[in-house]
Design a protein around this motif. Sequence first.
Motif, PDB file in Angstrom:
ATOM      1  N   LEU A   1       0.827  -1.211   0.000  1.00 16.26           N
ATOM      2  CA  LEU A   1       0.000   0.000   0.000  1.00 16.26           C
ATOM      3  C   LEU A   1       0.860   1.259   0.000  1.00 16.26           C
ATOM      4  O   LEU A   1       0.620   2.189  -0.759  1.00 16.26           O
TER       5      LEU A   1
ATOM      6  N   VAL B   1       2.744   1.847  -3.338  1.00 14.69           N
ATOM      7  CA  VAL B   1       1.875   2.403  -4.368  1.00 14.69           C
ATOM      8  C   VAL B   1       1.601   3.868  -4.085  1.00 14.69           C
ATOM      9  O   VAL B   1       1.663   4.712  -4.976  1.00 14.69           O
TER      10      VAL B   1
ATOM     11  N   ALA C   1       2.262   7.022  -6.424  1.00 12.21           N
ATOM     12  CA  ALA C   1       1.202   7.954  -6.786  1.00 12.21           C
ATOM     13  C   ALA C   1       1.644   9.382  -6.493  1.00 12.21           C
ATOM     14  O   ALA C   1       1.380  10.300  -7.250  1.00 12.21           O
TER      15      ALA C   1
ATOM     16  N   ALA D   1       3.888  10.614  -9.139  1.00 12.87           N
ATOM     17  CA  ALA D   1       3.117  10.965 -10.333  1.00 12.87           C
ATOM     18  C   ALA D   1       2.423  12.300 -10.160  1.00 12.87           C
ATOM     19  O   ALA D   1       2.203  13.032 -11.124  1.00 12.87           O
TER      20      ALA D   1
ATOM     21  N   ALA E   1     -14.258  19.262  -4.447  1.00 15.07           N
ATOM     22  CA  ALA E   1     -14.459  17.852  -4.093  1.00 15.07           C
ATOM     23  C   ALA E   1     -14.416  17.643  -2.579  1.00 15.07           C
ATOM     24  O   ALA E   1     -14.724  16.561  -2.094  1.00 15.07           O
TER      25      ALA E   1
ATOM     26  N   ALA F   1      -6.703  10.527  -0.753  1.00 16.71           N
ATOM     27  CA  ALA F   1      -7.241   9.356  -1.452  1.00 16.71           C
ATOM     28  C   ALA F   1      -7.828   9.711  -2.813  1.00 16.71           C
ATOM     29  O   ALA F   1      -7.690   8.961  -3.769  1.00 16.71           O
ATOM     30  N   ALA F   2      -8.483  10.863  -2.906  1.00 13.19           N
ATOM     31  CA  ALA F   2      -9.143  11.229  -4.167  1.00 13.19           C
ATOM     32  C   ALA F   2      -8.160  11.854  -5.145  1.00 13.19           C
ATOM     33  O   ALA F   2      -8.518  12.125  -6.281  1.00 13.19           O
ATOM     34  N   GLY F   3      -6.929  12.079  -4.709  1.00 11.25           N
ATOM     35  CA  GLY F   3      -5.937  12.645  -5.621  1.00 11.25           C
ATOM     36  C   GLY F   3      -6.166  14.113  -5.904  1.00 11.25           C
ATOM     37  O   GLY F   3      -5.906  14.582  -7.010  1.00 11.25           O
ATOM     38  N   ILE F   4      -6.678  14.866  -4.916  1.00 11.71           N
ATOM     39  CA  ILE F   4      -6.838  16.313  -5.088  1.00 11.71           C
ATOM     40  C   ILE F   4      -5.444  16.934  -5.154  1.00 11.71           C
ATOM     41  O   ILE F   4      -4.648  16.767  -4.235  1.00 11.71           O
ATOM     42  N   PRO F   5      -5.140  17.607  -6.268  1.00  6.59           N
ATOM     43  CA  PRO F   5      -3.750  18.043  -6.465  1.00  6.59           C
ATOM     44  C   PRO F   5      -3.423  19.328  -5.722  1.00  6.59           C
ATOM     45  O   PRO F   5      -4.310  20.106  -5.376  1.00  6.59           O
TER      46      PRO F   5
ATOM     47  N   THR G   1      -2.227  22.154  -6.736  1.00  2.18           N
ATOM     48  CA  THR G   1      -1.934  23.008  -7.892  1.00  2.18           C
ATOM     49  C   THR G   1      -3.023  24.070  -8.037  1.00  2.18           C
ATOM     50  O   THR G   1      -4.074  23.976  -7.411  1.00  2.18           O
TER      51      THR G   1
END
Lengths: 427, 112
Positions: free
Chosen positions: A103, A106, A110, A113, A136, A182-186, A188
Motif C-alpha cells: 500500500l 503504491v 502515486a 506521479a 471535491a 485518497a481522491a488525488g486532489i492536487p 496546484t
Amino acid sequence: MPTSNPAPDAPPDPTNNSAANAAVAVEEAWRGHWARLLALLVGRFRRFELAEDALADAYTAAAHNWPRDGVPGNPAGWLLTTARRRALDILRAEAVAARKEPLVVVDAEARKAAVDEGGHVPDERLRLLFTCCHPAIAADARAALTLRFVGGLGVPDVACLFLVQEATMAARLTRAKKKIAAAGIPFTLPAPDWLDERLDLVATVIYLIFTAGYSPGTGPNLLRVGLAAEAIRLGRVLDELLPGRSVVRALLSLMILQHSRRDARTDSGGELILLPEQDRSVWRQEEIASGVELLAGLPAGLTGQALEYQLQAGIASQHATAARAEDTDWVAIAALYAELESATGSPVVRLARAVAVMEVTGPEDGLVLLDGLSELIPGHHRLPAVRAELLVRAGLISEARGFFETAIALCGNDAERRHLQRRLGSL
Amino acid sequence: MKVVVLMYEDEQVWANATEAVQEKYMAAHNAFSDAAQEKGKILAGEALQTVATATTVRRRGSQVGLTDGPFAEITEQLGGFYVLEVPDLDVAVELVKLLPEYTIELRPVAYF
C-alpha cells in the motif's frame, strides 16, 4: 531530534540566551511562521499529516534546544530545516516498512506521479488555498481546512469558531485530509478554464474567515484577533497573484471597508457599539480611501458572486464615507439592498433592507418587508430584533418589548444578547 | 493514480436517442478517449447492457439469493465505466467533462 543549529551561517545571538527569551522566540515563531512553513512542507511532501507531524516535531525541538543553544539567527529557517529532516526520516521509515506493505509503495508512486513543480506560482500558500477550497471537499470542511492550514489556527480554535466540539472538528479535518490524499486532489492551481469557478469558492471561504473574525465573539475575543486581517491578507495575495479578477477585488474592497471600522465596533469592556453610535474619528480613513478606490475600479455589468460583493462593498462605502450618522445616504443604501436582494433572494438581505427602508420612508414600510420572513428564517434572533427596532421607531413600545424578549431568548451570541438587553432596558 | 469512472444516466435517454444523438455520444466518447490517452491512460472501459439484464446475487452465510434486476432502483442507472490512470483528480475531472451529460462518480481504486 537535531542537537546542533542547522544554520551554521547564522550563529546564535548570545544576548538571546536566556530561557525566557527562548520561550518567547518559540512562541513568536509559532505565531509568525507556522502557517507559511506548513504550506512549504505540504508543497514539498504533498501530505498534510506528514507536514503537520514534522512541523510539530520541529517546534518541540526548538522548545528543547533554543533555551540551551540560543535562539538561531533565522528561526524560520531553522524550523524548516528541522521539519524537512524529520519528514524525510518519517518517509525513510515508511519506505522500510513499505517492503512489507505494498500500500505504501503504491502511495509513494502515486505521489511521484502527482508532483507538480508549479514554478509559475510564487506563493505556496496560494496553491494550498486552492487545495483547501477544492469543490471535491465537503463545503463545511473547506473553511475549516483553510483556517487550519492556510491561517495556521489550532484545532480547538477552529472548532470554537464553528461552534462545534473539538473532537467533531478534529474528525472533520481528518476526513477532509483523507479525502485530499485518497481522491488525488492536487496541490496546484486549477486549469485556466476552471479558474473562475474555483476562484468563487476560494472567495467564499476567505469571506467566511473574515466574517468569523469580524463578528462579535462567540468564544474568547482573543481568538478572533487577526483573523479578519488574515482574510484581507489572503485576499491581497490572491489579487497580486491573479491580478484583475473582479470577484477578488470586490471582496477585498468589501473586507477593507468593513475592517476600517474595527476600532469603533466595541467599547473598552468589549461591548458591541452599533454604527450610528460609533466614534467615526477612529475609523481608518486611509483604509476607507483604499476600499473606495478598489470599488470605483470595478467594471460595470458584474454578475454572480462578484456582483454580490460589489453591492455589499457599495453599502459599506456609503456608511464609511458619511461624516456623521445623520449624513448617511439611506436612499442609496436602500437601493443597493434592493438590488442585492434581487441578486441573492436572501431573507437576511431583506432584513437589512427593511432597516434601510425605515430610514428612508419610515417604520411602516420597513415592517411590510418583514412579512413572511419568519417562515424563511425561523428561529433567527435578528428577525425579532429588527422588528422590535422598527416598532420602537413606530412608537409601539409594548409590542417592541415582546420582540426584544424573543430575540434575547434566541440569540446565541453573548455580545449581541447584552446589546439587546441594554436596548430593552432603555425602553 | 487509478480511478474508476462510473457513468450514470436515465436509460430511457439512450433508448429514445435518435441516430444523430447517438453519433454525438460516440463523438464525445472518442474525444474523451483521445484526451485520456494524451493526459493519462485508459486501462479499461465498457458500456453495460440495461439494468433489465442485471442479476443481483446476495450471499448471507450459506444462503444465496438471486433477484432479477439491479441491487438498487434509482432514477439514473449505471450504464458504463472506465478505469483511468491519471496524475490527479483535476485531470480526471477535466477529462470526464468531455463525456456526454451523465452523472459521473469518480472512485479512486483501493490497494490492499
